[in-house]
Write a protein that holds these residues in place. Structure first.
Motif, PDB file in Angstrom:
ATOM      1  N   LEU A 120       1.038  -1.376  -0.178  1.00  0.00           N
ATOM      2  CA  LEU A 120      -0.057   0.317  -0.078  1.00  0.00           C
ATOM      3  C   LEU A 120       1.006   0.881   0.492  1.00  0.00           C
ATOM      4  O   LEU A 120       2.140   0.983   0.719  1.00  0.00           O
ATOM      5  CB  LEU A 120      -0.810  -0.349   1.479  1.00  0.00           C
ATOM      6  N   GLU A 121      -0.171   2.264  -0.865  1.00  0.00           N
ATOM      7  CA  GLU A 121       0.962   3.588   0.084  1.00  0.00           C
ATOM      8  C   GLU A 121       0.438   3.964   1.220  1.00  0.00           C
ATOM      9  O   GLU A 121      -0.252   4.070   1.473  1.00  0.00           O
ATOM     10  CB  GLU A 121       0.204   4.826  -0.859  1.00  0.00           C
ATOM     11  N   ASN A 122       2.050   3.873   2.294  1.00  0.00           N
ATOM     12  CA  ASN A 122       1.580   4.407   3.515  1.00  0.00           C
ATOM     13  C   ASN A 122       2.508   5.725   3.676  1.00  0.00           C
ATOM     14  O   ASN A 122       3.001   6.041   3.498  1.00  0.00           O
ATOM     15  CB  ASN A 122       2.885   3.193   4.171  1.00  0.00           C
ATOM     16  N   TYR A 123       1.619   6.606   4.622  1.00  0.00           N
ATOM     17  CA  TYR A 123       1.841   7.782   5.481  1.00  0.00           C
ATOM     18  C   TYR A 123       1.613   8.113   6.017  1.00  0.00           C
ATOM     19  O   TYR A 123       1.769   7.848   6.936  1.00  0.00           O
ATOM     20  CB  TYR A 123       1.512   8.472   4.622  1.00  0.00           C
ATOM     21  N   GLN A 171      -4.879   3.096  -1.729  1.00  0.00           N
ATOM     22  CA  GLN A 171      -4.469   1.728  -2.627  1.00  0.00           C
ATOM     23  C   GLN A 171      -5.764   2.450  -3.573  1.00  0.00           C
ATOM     24  O   GLN A 171      -5.927   2.884  -3.402  1.00  0.00           O
ATOM     25  CB  GLN A 171      -5.205   0.284  -1.902  1.00  0.00           C
ATOM     26  N   PHE A 172      -4.389   3.027  -4.710  1.00  0.00           N
ATOM     27  CA  PHE A 172      -5.353   3.180  -5.988  1.00  0.00           C
ATOM     28  C   PHE A 172      -5.775   2.187  -6.886  1.00  0.00           C
ATOM     29  O   PHE A 172      -4.532   1.058  -7.460  1.00  0.00           O
ATOM     30  CB  PHE A 172      -4.090   3.898  -6.696  1.00  0.00           C
ATOM     31  N   CYS A 204     -10.584   3.624  -8.572  1.00  0.00           N
ATOM     32  CA  CYS A 204     -11.158   4.256  -6.939  1.00  0.00           C
ATOM     33  C   CYS A 204     -10.549   3.893  -6.587  1.00  0.00           C
ATOM     34  O   CYS A 204      -9.603   3.845  -6.876  1.00  0.00           O
ATOM     35  CB  CYS A 204     -12.013   3.775  -6.327  1.00  0.00           C
ATOM     36  N   CYS A 205     -10.246   5.169  -5.360  1.00  0.00           N
ATOM     37  CA  CYS A 205      -8.646   5.103  -4.295  1.00  0.00           C
ATOM     38  C   CYS A 205      -9.315   4.978  -3.244  1.00  0.00           C
ATOM     39  O   CYS A 205     -10.909   4.874  -2.617  1.00  0.00           O
ATOM     40  CB  CYS A 205      -8.441   6.613  -4.121  1.00  0.00           C
ATOM     41  N   VAL A 206      -8.725   3.600  -2.350  1.00  0.00           N
ATOM     42  CA  VAL A 206      -9.688   2.941  -0.907  1.00  0.00           C
ATOM     43  C   VAL A 206      -9.193   3.139  -0.104  1.00  0.00           C
ATOM     44  O   VAL A 206      -7.181   2.600  -0.333  1.00  0.00           O
ATOM     45  CB  VAL A 206      -9.697   1.464  -1.786  1.00  0.00           C
ATOM     46  N   LYS A 221      -9.035  12.360  -0.195  1.00  0.00           N
ATOM     47  CA  LYS A 221      -9.536  13.248  -1.576  1.00  0.00           C
ATOM     48  C   LYS A 221      -8.571  13.540  -2.160  1.00  0.00           C
ATOM     49  O   LYS A 221      -8.546  13.580  -3.098  1.00  0.00           O
ATOM     50  CB  LYS A 221     -10.769  14.455  -0.385  1.00  0.00           C
ATOM     51  N   ARG A 222      -7.665  14.676  -1.092  1.00  0.00           N
ATOM     52  CA  ARG A 222      -6.976  15.553  -2.592  1.00  0.00           C
ATOM     53  C   ARG A 222      -5.674  14.577  -2.801  1.00  0.00           C
ATOM     54  O   ARG A 222      -5.925  14.757  -4.910  1.00  0.00           O
ATOM     55  CB  ARG A 222      -5.797  16.432  -1.965  1.00  0.00           C
ATOM     56  N   ARG A 223      -5.703  13.460  -3.021  1.00  0.00           N
ATOM     57  CA  ARG A 223      -4.506  12.768  -3.331  1.00  0.00           C
ATOM     58  C   ARG A 223      -5.201  11.960  -4.661  1.00  0.00           C
ATOM     59  O   ARG A 223      -5.163  11.457  -5.587  1.00  0.00           O
ATOM     60  CB  ARG A 223      -3.588  11.557  -2.445  1.00  0.00           C
TER      61      ARG A 223
END
Length: 141
Positions: free
Chosen positions: A45-48, A63-64, A68-70, A94-96
């Motif tokens: 996943l994309e971890n921030y 997760q893209f 959609c983005c999850v 939401k921005r991403r």
């Protein structure tokens, strides 16, 4: 509010934050889960890291998909809750999502989680549900 989001450098610390926050749910629904399983499940996943006043106070995972983005995870340490950080994190997700040329953000949340109210306040609606979870969606423009 001084909140920033940076790629997670320490995925094990992020897994620990998640496990600590979700411990009650893991005990009830997935007792075989531990920090190492959380770590393994989040590697792709994309971890921030969520930073507040330059301190890591949480983690957000995205997760893209094609459509959609999850929002796979949003965890904030207890001492940083109820300060607007959850809403700021949802706005960042939401921005991403929009930056990825998508307009749908989805998530899954335990029905008994206090986060349900946070998500509803931030424009998510229940799309479907099962015994334990609400599947929620926000259309973004």
């Amino acid at each position: 509010m001084n909140i920033s989001f940076v790629r997670t450098a320490d995925l094990k610390r992020a897994a620990s934050i998640t496990f600590d926050n979700m411990r009650v749910y893991y005990q009830q629904f997935a007792p075989e889960w531990d920090v190492s399983k959380v770590f393994e499940a989040t590697l792709e996943l994309e971890n921030y890291d969520i930073l507040f006043q330059q301190q890591v106070i949480g983690v957000m995972r995205l997760q893209f998909n094609d459509d959609c983005c999850v929002l796979r995870d949003l965890q904030i340490i207890e001492s940083a809750k109820n300060k607007g950080i959850g809403s700021a994190s949802l706005n960042e997700a939401k921005r991403r999502t929009l930056n990825a040329n998508l307009n749908t953000l989805t998530l899954r949340v335990f029905k008994s989680s206090p986060a349900v109210a946070l998500h509803k306040r931030n424009g998510f609606v229940i799309q479907s549900e099962d015994e334990r979870f609400f599947n929620m969606i926000a259309e973004i423009s």
